[in-house]
Design a protein around this motif. Structure first.
Motif: not given
Ligand SMILES: *[C@@H]1O[C@H](CO)[C@@H](O)[C@H](O)[C@H]1NC(C)=O
Length: 203
Positions: A43-47, A160-163, A169-174
């Motif tokens: 858990k962090n501020e963004a997600f 979109e913000e979440l993506h 964070e380096g969790t890159s996926f489409k």
């Protein structure tokens, strides 16, 4: 003696049942309704990163994400739950969340939109008479979640913000499946709304 053994097994059985029912401390935003079980692993501020168990849904396809189409979809699910099905039986609906899901094709060419209601594990679902109502199962797995307030209709911009947050964070996926999850009646303007957007790690 035998009676005591009997009483003891009865007690064990009873406790077992209680703990099974209370086994998962569902979060407050489920409002004591049934909702799919998950564990927060990060858990962090963004997600939030959650691991969900397998879940069941009743789902119906809608033509677009326009409010009128969504309302029509939810009323189709409601009719099904109120007895518009082959057995003419009621389906338990004290569940959250309600979902809006947008699925994009691999090449972005076709897009499907659907709405869903959560179905608790042991529910026996009657056969729909409306071919547009279907049962859906979502496999266990990791879901990235962003919580937001206000109107559920803003869910897509939060997706979109979440993506973007995940990419940073380096969790890159489409992603090609975007889900908005609501835990309150959208028509109730007087309450604090807890909404979420979900992106599935495995898409
Ligand atoms: C959209 O729905 C159609 C018909 O159900 C299906 O054939 C197609 O694969 C779906 N596309 C996506 C992207 O889910």
């Amino acid at each position: 003696m035998e009676q005591r053994v009997f009483m003891l097994s009865f007690l064990v059985l009873l406790l077992g049942t209680l703990f099974e029912v209370r086994g998962w401390p569902a979060p407050n935003f489920c409002h004591d309704y049934d909702c799919p079980e998950f564990e927060v692993v990060k858990k962090n501020e963004a997600f939030e990163e959650r691991v969900y168990v397998e879940s069941r849904w009743i789902t119906t396809k809608v033509p677009s994400t326009k409010s009128m189409d969504l309302i029509q979809g939810f009323s189709r699910l409601k009719q099904y739950c109120n007895g518009k099905n082959e057995q003419g039986t009621q389906v338990f609906t004290k569940t959250w969340p309600a979902l809006i899901t947008l699925t994009e094709g691999e090449d972005g060419s076709d897009t499907n939109v659907s709405v869903s209601w959560f179905v608790p594990v042991n529910t026996v679902l009657p056969k729909p008479t409306d071919p547009l109502v279907t049962e859906e199962s979502r496999p266990a797995g990791t879901v990235y979640v962003k919580v937001f307030e206000g109107s559920i209709t803003a869910w897509h911009s939060y997706a979109e913000e979440l993506h973007e947050a995940l990419v940073q964070e380096g969790t890159s996926f489409k992603p090609h499946r975007y889900t908005g999850a609501g835990y309150d009646n959208p028509m109730n303007f007087f309450i604090h709304h807890h909404n979420e957007v979900w992106l599935y790690a495995d898409n």
